[in-house]
Design an enzyme around this catalytic site. Structure first.
Site, PDB file in Angstrom:
ATOM      1  N   GLU A  16       0.813  -1.218   0.000  1.00  0.00           N
ATOM      2  CA  GLU A  16       0.000   0.000   0.000  1.00  0.00           C
ATOM      3  C   GLU A  16       0.849   1.273   0.000  1.00  0.00           C
ATOM      4  OE1 GLU A  16      -3.753  -0.136   2.361  1.00  0.00           O
ATOM      5  OE2 GLU A  16      -2.903  -1.991   3.133  1.00  0.00           O
ATOM      6  N   SER A 142      -6.754  -2.546   1.825  1.00  0.00           N
ATOM      7  CA  SER A 142      -7.054  -1.988   0.504  1.00  0.00           C
ATOM      8  C   SER A 142      -7.573  -3.021  -0.490  1.00  0.00           C
ATOM      9  CB  SER A 142      -5.817  -1.284  -0.085  1.00  0.00           C
ATOM     10  OG  SER A 142      -5.578  -0.090   0.596  1.00  0.00           O
ATOM     11  N   TYR A 211      -9.198   4.104  -4.866  1.00  0.00           N
ATOM     12  CA  TYR A 211      -8.165   5.128  -5.011  1.00  0.00           C
ATOM     13  C   TYR A 211      -8.072   5.808  -6.373  1.00  0.00           C
ATOM     14  CZ  TYR A 211      -6.809   3.020  -0.624  1.00  0.00           C
ATOM     15  OH  TYR A 211      -6.820   2.541   0.659  1.00  0.00           O
ATOM     16  N   ARG A 250     -12.425   3.490  10.863  1.00  0.00           N
ATOM     17  CA  ARG A 250     -13.546   3.386   9.929  1.00  0.00           C
ATOM     18  C   ARG A 250     -13.992   1.931   9.830  1.00  0.00           C
ATOM     19  NH1 ARG A 250     -11.513   3.458   4.773  1.00  0.00           N
ATOM     20  NH2 ARG A 250     -12.350   1.377   4.391  1.00  0.00           N
ATOM     21  N   ASP A 252     -16.422  -0.957   7.980  1.00  0.00           N
ATOM     22  CA  ASP A 252     -17.112  -1.255   6.727  1.00  0.00           C
ATOM     23  C   ASP A 252     -18.179  -2.323   6.958  1.00  0.00           C
ATOM     24  OD1 ASP A 252     -15.406   0.517   5.428  1.00  0.00           O
ATOM     25  OD2 ASP A 252     -13.951  -1.054   4.954  1.00  0.00           O
ATOM     26  N   GLU A 269     -15.037  -5.250   8.729  1.00  0.00           N
ATOM     27  CA  GLU A 269     -13.735  -5.012   9.369  1.00  0.00           C
ATOM     28  C   GLU A 269     -13.649  -3.568   9.834  1.00  0.00           C
ATOM     29  OE1 GLU A 269     -10.556  -5.553   6.579  1.00  0.00           O
ATOM     30  OE2 GLU A 269     -11.457  -4.231   5.092  1.00  0.00           O
ATOM     31  N   ASN A 271     -10.863  -0.378  10.052  1.00  0.00           N
ATOM     32  CA  ASN A 271      -9.605   0.128   9.516  1.00  0.00           C
ATOM     33  C   ASN A 271      -9.068   1.162  10.499  1.00  0.00           C
ATOM     34  OD1 ASN A 271      -7.566   1.424   8.033  1.00  0.00           O
ATOM     35  ND2 ASN A 271      -8.646   1.119   6.100  1.00  0.00           N
ATOM     36  N   GLY A 275      -7.530   5.744   4.872  1.00  0.00           N
ATOM     37  CA  GLY A 275      -6.872   6.581   3.872  1.00  0.00           C
ATOM     38  C   GLY A 275      -7.176   8.055   4.064  1.00  0.00           C
TER      39      GLY A 275
END
Length: 308
Positions: A16, A142, A211, A250, A252, A269, A271, A275
């Site tokens: 990443e 990612s 991205y 964050r 999801d 999950e 994070n 990002g």
């Protein structure tokens, strides 16, 4: 007048790296814009000695992937006693291991999908679970290495057992949840809004959807019932607390509303190093909550500590 010296860690040596360089550059520029003295560090194996010489007041961790968000760099920062942003050693390591994170989240009252962990070389010609299911590396971010196996596929994807696979031998096989992709950020002890992610030209929210500009559409607020909206916020906060996250995280989710409005909400999950690129979700959610980018990052810097 400078508010203090912030070292922004970016780049590194995980898969990443490009995302981290983008996140780090955006954060460094914004922090300078609100008055901090900023040093940009493209992280290499000598990062401990670089930081020891530099002696910043705070480290802003903009690394992604293994080493940057799995507790390793956090341990180095604890050893150096430099306050840092985001989650600490334990929460970072736990969140990076999807299997262990799911077990802890489930124990905290968060609904998760059935799954099993296995060695990728065990996957032969027979399905490890009735399709549809998802195969994902246990410790990547990612969406690297994520493979969806649809109903009607006669055998597992051969790439998983091949020499081309570069995401580690431990994989998770998880029931595929149909439906909508929702995400919710937590800032401190407050759940922010809920965005629905609609991939454009992709079957799921993969690396390019995340991205590449135009790779996905972010619908805010998500067009879901108030009950489901609040449920997502409650579950994001529960997961954040159960795993022991600090600062910003964050979560999801998948929401299957094909058969009823109440439907099925499943946490995927958390994070711990979301990002911070121009197309990233968390800065967008913070902006909707009234925090412009520089102010949001300044809050993270002021929130930094050791023993997180």
């Amino acid at each position: 007048m400078s508010k203090g010296h912030v070292a922004v860690l970016m780049g590194g040596f995980s898969s990443e790296r490009p995302v981290s360089l983008s996140s780090g550059a955006a954060c460094a520029d914004a922090l300078e814009g609100v008055g901090y003295r900023v040093t940009r560090i493209d992280v290499d194996r000598d990062v401990a000695s670089v930081l020891h010489e530099l002696k910043p007041d705070v480290v802003f961790n903009a690394l992604h992937g293994p080493f940057g968000e799995d507790g390793t760099i956090q341990g180095i920062l604890e050893y150096l006693q430099i306050p840092y942003t985001h989650s600490g050693v334990l929460a970072s390591a736990l969140a990076m291991d999807k299997d262990q994170a799911k077990k802890v989240a489930k124990a905290g009252g968060v609904p998760v999908a059935e799954s099993r962990v296995m060695d990728r070389r065990e996957i032969g010609s027979n399905h490890p679970m009735k399709p549809p299911y998802v195969v994902k590396p246990v410790s990547e971010g990612s969406s690297f290495g994520v493979v969806i196996v649809r109903e009607g596929q006669t055998h597992p994807p051969q790439v998983i057992g091949s020499s081309e696979w570069k995401y580690g031998d431990r994989i998770m096989v998880e029931r595929f949840i149909e439906g909508r992709e929702l995400t919710c950020a937590v800032m401190g002890d407050v759940a922010l809004g809920v965005i629905e992610i609609i991939p454009q030209g992709h079957t799921f929210y993969d690396y390019d959807s995340k991205y590449v500009p135009g790779g996905s559409k972010h619908e805010y607020p998500a067009k879901i019932s108030p009950n489901i909206y609040q449920k997502i916020q409650t579950l994001a906060l529960k997961a954040h607390r159960a795993i022991g996250c600090r600062g910003v995280s964050r979560s999801d989710f998948r929401y299957d509303d094909r058969f009823s409005e109440e439907g099925e909400v499943i946490w995927l999950e958390v994070n711990t190093q979301p990002g911070m690129t121009p197309t990233s979700l968390v800065p967008e959610l913070a902006q909707h909550a009234g925090h412009d980018f520089g102010e949001f990052l300044a809050w993270m810097v002021e929130d930094a500590s050791c023993l997180r």
